[in-house]
Enzyme design. Structure first.
Site, PDB file in Angstrom:
ATOM      1  N   LYS A  53       0.845  -1.201   0.000  1.00  0.00           N
ATOM      2  CA  LYS A  53       0.000   0.000   0.000  1.00  0.00           C
ATOM      3  C   LYS A  53       0.881   1.252   0.000  1.00  0.00           C
ATOM      4  CE  LYS A  53      -3.881  -2.386   2.134  1.00  0.00           C
ATOM      5  NZ  LYS A  53      -4.719  -2.669   3.314  1.00  0.00           N
ATOM      6  N   GLN A  97      -4.640  -1.369   9.432  1.00  0.00           N
ATOM      7  CA  GLN A  97      -4.577  -2.702   8.848  1.00  0.00           C
ATOM      8  C   GLN A  97      -5.176  -3.720   9.822  1.00  0.00           C
ATOM      9  OE1 GLN A  97      -3.691  -3.273   5.695  1.00  0.00           O
ATOM     10  NE2 GLN A  97      -4.048  -5.467   5.865  1.00  0.00           N
ATOM     11  N   ASP A 120     -10.933   2.903   3.859  1.00  0.00           N
ATOM     12  CA  ASP A 120     -11.326   1.499   3.721  1.00  0.00           C
ATOM     13  C   ASP A 120     -12.832   1.333   3.524  1.00  0.00           C
ATOM     14  OD1 ASP A 120      -9.294  -0.466   3.750  1.00  0.00           O
ATOM     15  OD2 ASP A 120      -8.882  -0.102   5.877  1.00  0.00           O
TER      16      ASP A 120
HETATM   17  N1  GUN Z   1      -7.136  -6.742   6.148  1.00  0.00           N
HETATM   18  C1  GUN Z   1      -7.528  -7.509   5.110  1.00  0.00           C
HETATM   19  N2  GUN Z   1      -8.066  -6.750   4.135  1.00  0.00           N
HETATM   20  C2  GUN Z   1      -8.018  -5.482   4.580  1.00  0.00           C
HETATM   21  C3  GUN Z   1      -8.419  -4.244   4.027  1.00  0.00           C
HETATM   22  O1  GUN Z   1      -8.948  -4.146   2.917  1.00  0.00           O
HETATM   23  N3  GUN Z   1      -8.187  -3.154   4.797  1.00  0.00           N
HETATM   24  C4  GUN Z   1      -7.619  -3.226   6.021  1.00  0.00           C
HETATM   25  N4  GUN Z   1      -7.454  -2.105   6.706  1.00  0.00           N
HETATM   26  N5  GUN Z   1      -7.244  -4.358   6.565  1.00  0.00           N
HETATM   27  C5  GUN Z   1      -7.441  -5.478   5.847  1.00  0.00           C
END
Ligand code: GUN
Length: 283
Positions: A53, A97, A120
């Site tokens: 990311k 995350q 998100d």
């Molecule tokens: N963990 C697994 N997928 C995601 C996501 O799309 N965003 C976040 N913040 N954590 C995750």
């Protein structure tokens, strides 16, 4: 033999578009969008996702701020960090995350992120907005799935779509997005009776269960569009999806690979969501 929907190539196109947009936004607003990414602890999968990311942000010209917090951080202190980012005018998007260590209440953490910085799309305000049909921030993986379906010119109007998996992050929101396009949507899950009979009815099949290679060729309608959201590590250390690629690609019309499918699209959509938060933050 199924044709491949190449998520890596498509995400590269999206990231180029974001990169151009960032140049335009910087000229207009005098600064670039900034995404804050919080990682708690040392979950190796989460570390890879966060690294990707941050890398995508750098590629597109989005500023990023990475907070690496210890796994034993208190919930209170994590919430305090989020509050600081919420109040920081230089931060446009905030991502925590997941998963978080057991002693931290994920729901509380998600609720604590300012809705307008929730890149998100997990905040209850954005979830409600999605289900009420409002124009709001859409979770990245479901948005990526839709972009992949659109990329092959698939018209969902009146089609039968089956989503296997009912998570808040993928299954439920992707079902709503498919419904918004007038697909007839079924959400199947671990308690679904005769899953194969259900999935065989799908013109569009989205697998988001987290079980390696559980969707096999005999469960797929000939010519179907199969989107594999799974990222599973086998005992041999290989990354595989929820779809058994070899058998399903014999039957399906279109299929997404793992790796190189939905994963890179999720990250590209995160960049788009960050741009959106920046624009709304500045207007
Ligand atoms: N963990 C697994 N997928 C995601 C996501 O799309 N965003 C976040 N913040 N954590 C995750």
């Amino acid at each position: 033999m199924a044709r491949i929907i190449d998520g890596k190539a498509l995400s590269a196109v999206v990231k180029e578009e974001v990169k151009a947009k960032v140049v335009e936004l910087e000229a207009r607003y005098g600064r670039r969008p900034c995404l804050a990414v919080i990682i708690v602890g040392e979950n190796p999968a989460s570390q890879v996702y966060v690294r990707n990311k941050v890398k995508a942000a750098a590629f597109t010209g989005i500023e990023s701020l990475q907070l690496e917090l210890p796994s034993d951080i208190s919930e209170e202190l994590l919430l305090k960090r989020i509050a600081e980012l919420n109040a920081d005018p230089a931060v446009d998007g905030i991502l925590v995350q997941l998963p978080l260590p057991k002693h931290i209440d994920e729901e509380k953490v998600i609720d604590a992120i300012a809705r307008e910085k929730d890149v998100d799309g997990f905040h209850p305000g954005n979830v409600a907005g999605l289900w009420l049909g409002k124009d709001c921030i859409v979770p990245c993986t479901p948005a990526g799935v839709m972009r992949m379906i659109d990329s092959i010119g698939c018209d969902l109007n009146g089609k039968t779509a089956v989503v296997v998996g009912r998570s808040n992050i993928v299954g439920k929101p992707v079902a709503k997005l498919l419904l918004d396009r007038n697909a007839t949507v079924t959400i199947a899950h671990s308690r679904t009776r005769d899953l194969a009979a259900v999935t065989r009815g799908a013109d569009v099949l989205v697998a988001a269960v987290g079980r390696p290679r559980m969707i096999t060729g005999d469960m797929v309608k000939p010519g179907a569009v199969v989107i594999d959201v799974g990222i599973n590590r086998t005992d041999e250390g290989k990354i595989v999806g929820d779809v058994d690629f070899d058998s399903v690609s014999e039957v399906a019309g279109w299929i997404t690979p793992v790796p190189g499918g939905v994963g890179p699209m999720t990250i590209a959509m995160l960049m788009e969501n960050t741009i959106r938060c920046f624009v709304e933050h500045n207007s």
